[in-house]
Motif scaffolding. Structure first.
Motif, PDB file in Angstrom:
ATOM      1  N   ASP A  87      -7.243   6.501  -4.019  1.00  0.00           N
ATOM      2  CA  ASP A  87      -7.951   7.510  -4.794  1.00  0.00           C
ATOM      3  C   ASP A  87      -6.950   8.411  -5.511  1.00  0.00           C
ATOM      4  OD1 ASP A  87      -9.292  10.379  -5.030  1.00  0.00           O
ATOM      5  OD2 ASP A  87     -10.895   8.895  -4.987  1.00  0.00           O
ATOM      6  N   MET A 143      -2.771   3.423  -9.952  1.00  0.00           N
ATOM      7  CA  MET A 143      -4.145   3.061 -10.296  1.00  0.00           C
ATOM      8  C   MET A 143      -4.310   2.829 -11.795  1.00  0.00           C
ATOM      9  SD  MET A 143      -5.755   2.564  -7.594  1.00  0.00           S
ATOM     10  CE  MET A 143      -7.193   2.117  -8.566  1.00  0.00           C
ATOM     11  N   GLN A 165      -8.964   8.334 -15.963  1.00  0.00           N
ATOM     12  CA  GLN A 165      -8.540   6.942 -16.089  1.00  0.00           C
ATOM     13  C   GLN A 165      -7.964   6.687 -17.480  1.00  0.00           C
ATOM     14  OE1 GLN A 165      -8.665   4.116 -13.838  1.00  0.00           O
ATOM     15  NE2 GLN A 165      -7.376   3.379 -15.528  1.00  0.00           N
ATOM     16  N   ASN A 198      -4.985  -3.045  -3.417  1.00  0.00           N
ATOM     17  CA  ASN A 198      -5.750  -2.020  -2.704  1.00  0.00           C
ATOM     18  C   ASN A 198      -6.001  -0.850  -3.653  1.00  0.00           C
ATOM     19  OD1 ASN A 198      -2.756  -1.422  -2.235  1.00  0.00           O
ATOM     20  ND2 ASN A 198      -3.698   0.503  -1.607  1.00  0.00           N
ATOM     21  N   TYR A 199      -7.030  -0.101  -3.378  1.00  0.00           N
ATOM     22  CA  TYR A 199      -7.360   1.086  -4.160  1.00  0.00           C
ATOM     23  C   TYR A 199      -6.743   2.303  -3.493  1.00  0.00           C
ATOM     24  CZ  TYR A 199     -10.262   4.513  -6.656  1.00  0.00           C
ATOM     25  OH  TYR A 199     -10.705   5.556  -7.437  1.00  0.00           O
ATOM     26  N   ASN A 239     -10.474  -2.611 -12.921  1.00  0.00           N
ATOM     27  CA  ASN A 239     -11.352  -3.510 -12.171  1.00  0.00           C
ATOM     28  C   ASN A 239     -10.562  -4.525 -11.349  1.00  0.00           C
ATOM     29  OD1 ASN A 239     -13.652  -2.253 -13.217  1.00  0.00           O
ATOM     30  ND2 ASN A 239     -13.720  -3.633 -14.980  1.00  0.00           N
ATOM     31  N   GLY A 240      -9.510  -4.039 -10.715  1.00  0.00           N
ATOM     32  CA  GLY A 240      -8.728  -4.883  -9.820  1.00  0.00           C
ATOM     33  C   GLY A 240      -7.769  -5.839 -10.500  1.00  0.00           C
ATOM     34  N   HIS A 295     -14.049  -4.592  -6.550  1.00  0.00           N
ATOM     35  CA  HIS A 295     -12.895  -5.138  -7.279  1.00  0.00           C
ATOM     36  C   HIS A 295     -11.571  -4.948  -6.534  1.00  0.00           C
ATOM     37  CE1 HIS A 295     -15.593  -5.680 -10.618  1.00  0.00           C
ATOM     38  NE2 HIS A 295     -15.714  -4.380 -10.839  1.00  0.00           N
ATOM     39  N   TYR A 296     -11.592  -4.218  -5.422  1.00  0.00           N
ATOM     40  CA  TYR A 296     -10.340  -3.954  -4.711  1.00  0.00           C
ATOM     41  C   TYR A 296     -10.414  -4.412  -3.248  1.00  0.00           C
ATOM     42  CZ  TYR A 296      -9.064  -1.301  -8.843  1.00  0.00           C
ATOM     43  OH  TYR A 296      -8.764  -0.951 -10.142  1.00  0.00           O
ATOM     44  N   SER A 354       0.819  -1.217   0.000  1.00  0.00           N
ATOM     45  CA  SER A 354       0.000   0.000   0.000  1.00  0.00           C
ATOM     46  C   SER A 354       0.851   1.265   0.000  1.00  0.00           C
ATOM     47  CB  SER A 354      -0.961   0.015   1.189  1.00  0.00           C
ATOM     48  OG  SER A 354      -0.278   0.165   2.406  1.00  0.00           O
ATOM     49  N   GLN A 357     -16.125   0.604  -0.011  1.00  0.00           N
ATOM     50  CA  GLN A 357     -15.179   1.716   0.059  1.00  0.00           C
ATOM     51  C   GLN A 357     -14.689   2.018   1.483  1.00  0.00           C
ATOM     52  OE1 GLN A 357     -15.976   5.032  -2.759  1.00  0.00           O
ATOM     53  NE2 GLN A 357     -17.965   4.054  -3.098  1.00  0.00           N
TER      54      GLN A 357
END
Length: 338
Positions: free
Chosen positions: A285, A244, A335, A282-283, A249-250, A103-104, A30, A209
């Motif tokens: 932002d 990212m 994106q 992990n996502y 979608n992960g 997805h994350y 992370s 989230q």
């Protein structure tokens, strides 16, 4: 509009030239935006000299952040964190560092494989009375588990709790010491590949989230080095955008840019690239936004469990000004196309 994957125009960095920033890391995946920003020279673009200082855990960063010995660090919205803030340690939550949208879900609920194979555990309700592992007491993971159990009309106290580090979950499954666990990647994938556990559920299906990890600024850094804080954030978000943009979608995209992210992160944390390509990421932002509603929810969980020593204004410790200013420099994230 500016695109992702390092195509943001570097900031001039004049006002930050020569500034030094000390950053706490946990050598976990992370920390990817930090590794990417460092390796690709984004901090240097901002005129910053950044020292990445390893810590055994995010919890050990709180004291040096509170005293101003550490400028930036990782944080987990745990009861211990809020108790530290309640003792008037000046720490600010400034950006997302790890969350779990669809997805994350990088911290799945695993169940020991023999329990699945025997039919003893096939759904969350079957965990009643069984031993479930978490990394430590009173972390955001506890709130995750409470929410997931609640979906089956169980309470947090309807299971037995074992508090052991994520890296030890695989061995605990092998030894039969635990029945289930909320386990972060890459340990979750390792447990599956060794045939000792199976995924029962993913947190985003129950708690969308959730804010599991955040970027923190010391009060001194946030108040006395505002320009430097913005320069640092701009570099961090460029790293987050590269990270990212490596996923869709992960799943890792194909191409050199994704390969570059894999190389940087696995080199930094000591993971095999082949394993990293299999895990659920992990996502982060790309504009640094923090899910304050999630922080409030977890805070309420800690309070209901009697784990807080003083009341804390959750909204009051979230400072989005640095991320907002950084996005003003970089432009909003777009994106990358498939």
């Amino acid at each position: 509009m500016l695109t992702a994957c390092g195509e943001d125009t570097p900031a001039a960095g004049g006002s930050c030239a020569g500034s030094e920033v000390t950053v706490g890391i946990t050598n976990s995946s992370s920390d990817a935006p930090l590794y990417i920003a460092d390796e690709k020279g984004y901090f240097k673009d901002e005129g910053l000299s950044v020292k990445l200082q390893p810590f055994d855990s995010a919890a050990k960063m709180i004291a040096p952040l509170g005293s101003g010995q550490l400028d930036v660090g990782a944080g987990a919205p745990s009861a211990g964190f809020y108790n530290a803030v309640g003792r008037d340690l000046p720490i600010r939550i400034v950006a997302d560092k790890g969350s779990m949208p669809e997805h994350y879900g990088y911290m799945p609920l695993l169940v020991r494989k023999d329990l699945v194979d025997s039919g003893k555990v096939g759904e969350i309700a079957d965990l009643k009375g069984r031993t479930v592992a978490e990394p430590a007491q009173a972390t955001a993971t506890s709130s995750t588990l409470g929410t997931m159990l609640g979906s089956a009309d169980l309470t947090y106290d309807d299971v037995k709790h074992e508090y052991i580090g994520f890296a030890e979950h695989v061995t605990a499954f092998q030894n039969g010491a635990i029945d289930a666990a909320l386990t972060t990647e890459p340990s979750a994938t390792v447990a599956e590949e060794r045939g000792v556990a199976e995924r029962l559920a993913t947190p985003p299906d129950f708690y969308d989230q959730q804010q599991l990890a955040v970027l923190l600024y010391s009060g001194t850094f946030a108040e006395e080095e505002k320009a430097v804080g913005t320069c640092f954030m701009a570099a961090y978000l460029r790293g987050a955008r590269d990270y990212m943009s490596a996923f869709e979608n992960g799943k890792l995209r194909e191409g050199e840019r994704s390969d570059e992210v894999v190389d940087i992160v696995t080199e930094a944390v000591g993971l095999e690239p082949a394993l990293y390509r299999k895990i659920v990421p992990n996502y982060v932002d790309p504009d640094g936004q923090v899910n304050v509603e999630s922080l409030r929810k977890d805070y309420t969980f800690f309070k209901d469990q009697g784990l807080l020593q003083a009341d804390v204004d959750v909204d009051g410790i979230v400072d989005s000004s640095f991320a907002t200013a950084a996005v003003g420099k970089l432009g909003e994230y777009q994106q990358a196309s498939s």
